[in-house]
Design an enzyme around this catalytic site. Structure first.
Site, PDB file in Angstrom:
ATOM      1  N   ASP A 156      34.393  54.391  64.647  1.00 59.37           N
ATOM      2  CA  ASP A 156      33.184  55.204  64.522  1.00 59.37           C
ATOM      3  C   ASP A 156      31.957  54.310  64.381  1.00 59.37           C
ATOM      4  O   ASP A 156      31.722  53.730  63.326  1.00 59.37           O
ATOM      5  CB  ASP A 156      33.302  56.109  63.293  1.00 59.37           C
ATOM      6  CG  ASP A 156      32.091  57.007  63.138  1.00 59.37           C
ATOM      7  OD1 ASP A 156      32.016  58.015  63.857  1.00 59.37           O
ATOM      8  OD2 ASP A 156      31.203  56.691  62.326  1.00 59.37           O
TER       9      ASP A 156
ATOM     10  N   TYR B 190      23.784  51.441  63.852  1.00 58.02           N
ATOM     11  CA  TYR B 190      24.599  50.404  63.190  1.00 58.02           C
ATOM     12  C   TYR B 190      24.460  49.047  63.884  1.00 58.02           C
ATOM     13  O   TYR B 190      24.929  48.032  63.357  1.00 58.02           O
ATOM     14  CB  TYR B 190      26.090  50.778  63.168  1.00 58.02           C
ATOM     15  CG  TYR B 190      26.448  52.082  62.478  1.00 58.02           C
ATOM     16  CD1 TYR B 190      25.513  52.806  61.750  1.00 58.02           C
ATOM     17  CD2 TYR B 190      27.742  52.590  62.555  1.00 58.02           C
ATOM     18  CE1 TYR B 190      25.847  54.007  61.142  1.00 58.02           C
ATOM     19  CE2 TYR B 190      28.083  53.782  61.934  1.00 58.02           C
ATOM     20  CZ  TYR B 190      27.126  54.494  61.245  1.00 58.02           C
ATOM     21  OH  TYR B 190      27.470  55.678  60.649  1.00 58.02           O
TER      22      TYR B 190
ATOM     23  N   LYS C   8      26.622  57.409  68.046  1.00 55.88           N
ATOM     24  CA  LYS C   8      25.689  58.467  67.615  1.00 55.88           C
ATOM     25  C   LYS C   8      24.277  58.139  68.077  1.00 55.88           C
ATOM     26  O   LYS C   8      23.875  56.980  68.073  1.00 55.88           O
ATOM     27  CB  LYS C   8      25.688  58.603  66.083  1.00 55.88           C
ATOM     28  CG  LYS C   8      27.064  58.640  65.468  1.00 55.88           C
ATOM     29  CD  LYS C   8      27.043  58.856  63.965  1.00 55.88           C
ATOM     30  CE  LYS C   8      28.414  58.598  63.364  1.00 55.88           C
ATOM     31  NZ  LYS C   8      28.665  57.214  62.979  1.00 55.88           N
TER      32      LYS C   8
ATOM     33  N   HIS D 177      23.044  62.122  65.311  1.00 52.20           N
ATOM     34  CA  HIS D 177      23.297  61.500  64.002  1.00 52.20           C
ATOM     35  C   HIS D 177      22.886  62.394  62.831  1.00 52.20           C
ATOM     36  O   HIS D 177      23.502  62.364  61.760  1.00 52.20           O
ATOM     37  CB  HIS D 177      22.571  60.150  63.922  1.00 52.20           C
ATOM     38  CG  HIS D 177      23.229  59.181  63.022  1.00 52.20           C
ATOM     39  ND1 HIS D 177      23.459  57.880  63.335  1.00 52.20           N
ATOM     40  CD2 HIS D 177      23.739  59.321  61.784  1.00 52.20           C
ATOM     41  CE1 HIS D 177      24.066  57.276  62.343  1.00 52.20           C
ATOM     42  NE2 HIS D 177      24.246  58.130  61.385  1.00 52.20           N
TER      43      HIS D 177
HETATM   44  N1  LIG Z   1      27.078  60.082  60.100  1.00 52.04           N
HETATM   45  C1  LIG Z   1      26.530  59.492  59.058  1.00 52.04           C
HETATM   46  O1  LIG Z   1      25.361  59.728  58.703  1.00 52.04           O
HETATM   47  C2  LIG Z   1      27.327  58.540  58.285  1.00 52.04           C
HETATM   48  C3  LIG Z   1      28.495  58.069  58.801  1.00 52.04           C
HETATM   49  N2  LIG Z   1      29.281  57.195  58.105  1.00 52.04           N
HETATM   50  C4  LIG Z   1      30.541  56.737  58.740  1.00 52.04           C
HETATM   51  O2  LIG Z   1      31.607  56.789  57.798  1.00 52.04           O
HETATM   52  C5  LIG Z   1      32.128  55.474  57.596  1.00 52.04           C
HETATM   53  C6  LIG Z   1      32.623  55.279  56.180  1.00 52.04           C
HETATM   54  O3  LIG Z   1      31.634  55.530  55.229  1.00 52.04           O
HETATM   55  P1  LIG Z   1      30.933  54.376  54.369  1.00 52.04           P
HETATM   56  O4  LIG Z   1      29.669  54.939  53.870  1.00 52.04           O
HETATM   57  O5  LIG Z   1      30.898  53.143  55.165  1.00 52.04           O
HETATM   58  O6  LIG Z   1      31.822  54.183  53.094  1.00 52.04           O
HETATM   59  P2  LIG Z   1      33.358  54.325  52.633  1.00 52.04           P
HETATM   60  O7  LIG Z   1      33.424  55.499  51.728  1.00 52.04           O
HETATM   61  O8  LIG Z   1      34.281  54.226  53.771  1.00 52.04           O
HETATM   62  O9  LIG Z   1      33.474  53.034  51.700  1.00 52.04           O
HETATM   63  C7  LIG Z   1      33.351  51.746  52.205  1.00 52.04           C
HETATM   64  C8  LIG Z   1      33.422  50.784  51.005  1.00 52.04           C
HETATM   65  O10 LIG Z   1      34.718  50.829  50.430  1.00 52.04           O
HETATM   66  C9  LIG Z   1      35.258  49.516  50.397  1.00 52.04           C
HETATM   67  N3  LIG Z   1      36.701  49.634  50.661  1.00 52.04           N
HETATM   68  C10 LIG Z   1      37.317  49.991  51.797  1.00 52.04           C
HETATM   69  N4  LIG Z   1      38.643  50.029  51.655  1.00 52.04           N
HETATM   70  C11 LIG Z   1      38.895  49.663  50.383  1.00 52.04           C
HETATM   71  C12 LIG Z   1      40.079  49.475  49.640  1.00 52.04           C
HETATM   72  N5  LIG Z   1      41.270  49.694  50.187  1.00 52.04           N
HETATM   73  N6  LIG Z   1      39.976  49.068  48.344  1.00 52.04           N
HETATM   74  C13 LIG Z   1      38.756  48.839  47.788  1.00 52.04           C
HETATM   75  N7  LIG Z   1      37.589  49.007  48.454  1.00 52.04           N
HETATM   76  C14 LIG Z   1      37.664  49.413  49.738  1.00 52.04           C
HETATM   77  C15 LIG Z   1      34.539  48.750  51.471  1.00 52.04           C
HETATM   78  O11 LIG Z   1      34.502  47.383  51.179  1.00 52.04           O
HETATM   79  P3  LIG Z   1      34.759  46.239  52.281  1.00 52.04           P
HETATM   80  O12 LIG Z   1      34.164  46.693  53.567  1.00 52.04           O
HETATM   81  O13 LIG Z   1      34.029  45.078  51.683  1.00 52.04           O
HETATM   82  O14 LIG Z   1      36.228  46.031  52.348  1.00 52.04           O
HETATM   83  C16 LIG Z   1      33.154  49.363  51.382  1.00 52.04           C
HETATM   84  O15 LIG Z   1      32.423  48.772  50.341  1.00 52.04           O
HETATM   85  C17 LIG Z   1      30.953  54.573  57.987  1.00 52.04           C
HETATM   86  O16 LIG Z   1      31.356  53.236  58.195  1.00 52.04           O
HETATM   87  C18 LIG Z   1      30.433  55.290  59.194  1.00 52.04           C
HETATM   88  O17 LIG Z   1      31.263  55.040  60.300  1.00 52.04           O
HETATM   89  C19 LIG Z   1      28.920  56.823  56.838  1.00 52.04           C
HETATM   90  C20 LIG Z   1      27.749  57.254  56.263  1.00 52.04           C
HETATM   91  C21 LIG Z   1      26.833  58.130  56.963  1.00 52.04           C
HETATM   92  O1  LIG Z   2      26.547  55.349  57.702  1.00 49.11           O
HETATM   93  C1  LIG Z   2      25.342  55.591  57.716  1.00 49.11           C
HETATM   94  N1  LIG Z   2      24.435  55.269  56.780  1.00 49.11           N
HETATM   95  C2  LIG Z   2      23.198  55.604  57.195  1.00 49.11           C
HETATM   96  C3  LIG Z   2      21.991  55.404  56.584  1.00 49.11           C
HETATM   97  C4  LIG Z   2      20.844  55.830  57.249  1.00 49.11           C
HETATM   98  C5  LIG Z   2      20.959  56.431  58.472  1.00 49.11           C
HETATM   99  C6  LIG Z   2      22.204  56.617  59.057  1.00 49.11           C
HETATM  100  C7  LIG Z   2      23.314  56.192  58.396  1.00 49.11           C
HETATM  101  C8  LIG Z   2      24.690  56.215  58.723  1.00 49.11           C
HETATM  102  O2  LIG Z   2      25.267  56.681  59.685  1.00 49.11           O
END
Ligand SMILES: NC(=O)C1=CN([C@@H]2O[C@H](COP(=O)(O)OP(=O)(O)OC[C@H]3O[C@@H](n4cnc5c(N)ncnc54)[C@H](OP(=O)(O)O)[C@@H]3O)[C@@H](O)[C@H]2O)C=CC1
Ligand SMILES: O=C1Nc2ccccc2C1=O
Length: 287
Positions: free
Chosen positions: A45, A50, A81, A115
Site C-alpha cells: 500500500d 509517500y 493514492k 487519498h
Molecule cells: N490512507 C491514509 O490516509 C493512511 C494510510 N495509511 C496506510 O496504513 C499503513 C499502516 O499505518 P501506519 O500509520 O504506518 O502505522 P501502523 O499502525 O502500521 O504502525 C507502524 C509502526 O508500528 C511499528 N511496528 C510494526 N510492526 C511491529 C511489530 N511487530 N512490533 C513492534 N512494532 C511494530 C513500526 O515500526 P518499524 O517500521 O520501525 O518496524 C511503526 O513504527 C501505512 O503505512 C499506509 O500504507 C496510514 C495512515 C493514513
Molecule cells: O499514512 C499517511 N499519513 C498521512 C499523513 C498526511 C497525509 C496522508 C497520510 C497518509 O496516507
C-alpha cells in the site's frame, strides 16, 4: 485461520494483509518491499504523497523477474493514492498518468484510491470520473476512496454518472477507533474496509489488556492488533521497515481471538493516530 483474500465488488481478489509503506524512507523502500515479497506479502500500500511509488514498483518488478515461472504479476496487489491537491478531473487524470508511469515496470495498478475527501463536490466528482476512465483504459483495475465518512460515500454513490462503486474505503480503524457505524455502512454497500494504522502506530503496545492478550495467546501485541482487524473482516495494512517484523506480522492470521477478547478490545477509548478525523471533513453545504 482467516481467509487469505477478500473479494472486491469488482470481482477481483485482494490479499487480506498488505504491507504499508507510509514513512518508509525512499532509500529503503525498494529493499523492504522486496524483503516483504520474499517473506510472502503479495499486497503493498503506497501513495503519491509517500514518495516511494517508484521504489515499490521496482521491487515488485525485480521479484517478478527473479522467478518468472512462480512469481506472477496477477498474484500481486499494488495500491497507490491520489492526493487532495490533485482533485478535479484534469489534475486527477494527470496524477493517474504520473502513477502509471512509475508503475510502468509492473504494467498496471491494482487499486487507486482518492487519498481523502478534502476538496469540494465538483473536484471530488471530477476525480471520480477520471478514475472511472482509468479503469476503462485497463491500466487501473480497481478504484476506491480513503478517509471517506458516510456522507462522502453517500455523495459519491449518488453521482448521476456513477459507473463504478468504490471497491474500498481505507480508514483508520483499530480497537481504539472502532467506527462501527462507518464500517457497517461500507459493508452494507459492499465496500471493503481497509484498516490503516492497524498497529495504532505502536502507541498502545504498553496497554495492559493488549499485553495480557499477548501473553494469553502467546503472540506479540502487534499480532493481536492485526488479528483484531482480520476478525472484523477488514483488509489490514501493518507497516514495518524492520525485516524481522515482516513475517510475524504476516502470520497474524494463524490464530483466532475469542469473541469475549474481541469485545474487550472493542471497548477501548477513542484515540486518533492522525490526531484528527478526516472522515468528518465538511461537505460544501456544511462549510
Ligand atoms: N490512507 C491514509 O490516509 C493512511 C494510510 N495509511 C496506510 O496504513 C499503513 C499502516 O499505518 P501506519 O500509520 O504506518 O502505522 P501502523 O499502525 O502500521 O504502525 C507502524 C509502526 O508500528 C511499528 N511496528 C510494526 N510492526 C511491529 C511489530 N511487530 N512490533 C513492534 N512494532 C511494530 C513500526 O515500526 P518499524 O517500521 O520501525 O518496524 C511503526 O513504527 C501505512 O503505512 C499506509 O500504507 C496510514 C495512515 C493514513
Ligand atoms: O499514512 C499517511 N499519513 C498521512 C499523513 C498526511 C497525509 C496522508 C497520510 C497518509 O496516507
Amino acid at each position: 485461520m482467516f481467509p487469505k483474500f477478500r473479494t472486491l465488488n469488482s470481482g477481483n481478489k485482494i490479499p487480506s494483509i498488505g504491507l504499508g509503506v507510509y514513512l518508509t524512507p525512499v532509500s529503503i523502500a525498494k529493499e523492504i518491499s522486496l524483503d516483504g515479497l520474499e517473506t510472502g506479502y503479495r499486497h503493498i500500500d503506497s501513495a503519491q504523497v509517500y514518495k516511494n511509488e517508484s521504489e515499490v514498483c521496482e521491487a515488485i518488478a525485480e521479484w517478478l523477474k527473479k522467478d518468472p515461472a512462480s512469481n506472477k504479476r496477477e498474484d500481486i496487489f499494488y495500491t497507490t493514492k491520489i492526493f487532495d491537491s490533485d482533485h478535479g478531473y484534469e489534475l486527477t487524470k494527470k496524477a493517474i498518468e504520473v502513477s502509471l508511469e512509475r508503475a510502468k515496470c509492473i504494467d498496471y495498478i491494482d487499486l487507486i484510491l482518492m487519498h481523502s475527501p478534502r476538496s469540494d463536490y465538483e473536484r471530488r466528482h471530477g476525480s471520480w470520473l477520471a478514475l472511472q476512465e482509468a479503469v476503462a483504459s485497463g491500466k487501473v483495475k480497481n478504484i476506491g476512496v480513503s478517509n471517506y465518512g458516510i456522507k462522502h460515500l453517500k455523495e459519491l454513490l449518488e453521482y448521476p454518472d456513477l459507473k463504478i462503486k468504490p471497491a474500498i474505503n481505507q480508514i483508520e480503524i483499530h480497537p481504539w477507533l472502532t467506527r462501527t457505524e462507518l464500517a457497517a455502512f461500507c459493508q452494507a454497500e459492499e465496500i471493503v474496509v481497509e484498516a490503516y494504522s492497524p498497529l495504532v502506530r505502536g502507541k498502545k503496545f504498553d496497554d495492559e489488556l493488549l499485553l495480557s492478550l499477548a501473553k494469553k495467546y502467546s503472540k506479540t501485541t502487534a499480532q493481536i492488533l492485526i488479528n483484531w482487524s482480520l476478525s472484523k473482516g477488514y483488509v489490514t495494512l501493518p507497516k514495518t521497515v524492520t525485516k524481522s517484523r515482516l513475517l510475524p506480522n504476516l502470520q497474524s492470521d494463524q490464530f483466532k481471538l475469542s469473541s469475549e477478547d474481541i469485545k474487550a478490545l472493542d471497548a477501548k477509548d477513542e484515540y486518533f493516530v492522525t490526531g484528527w478525523d478526516p472522515t468528518v471533513y465538511p461537505l460544501d453545504n456544511e462549510k
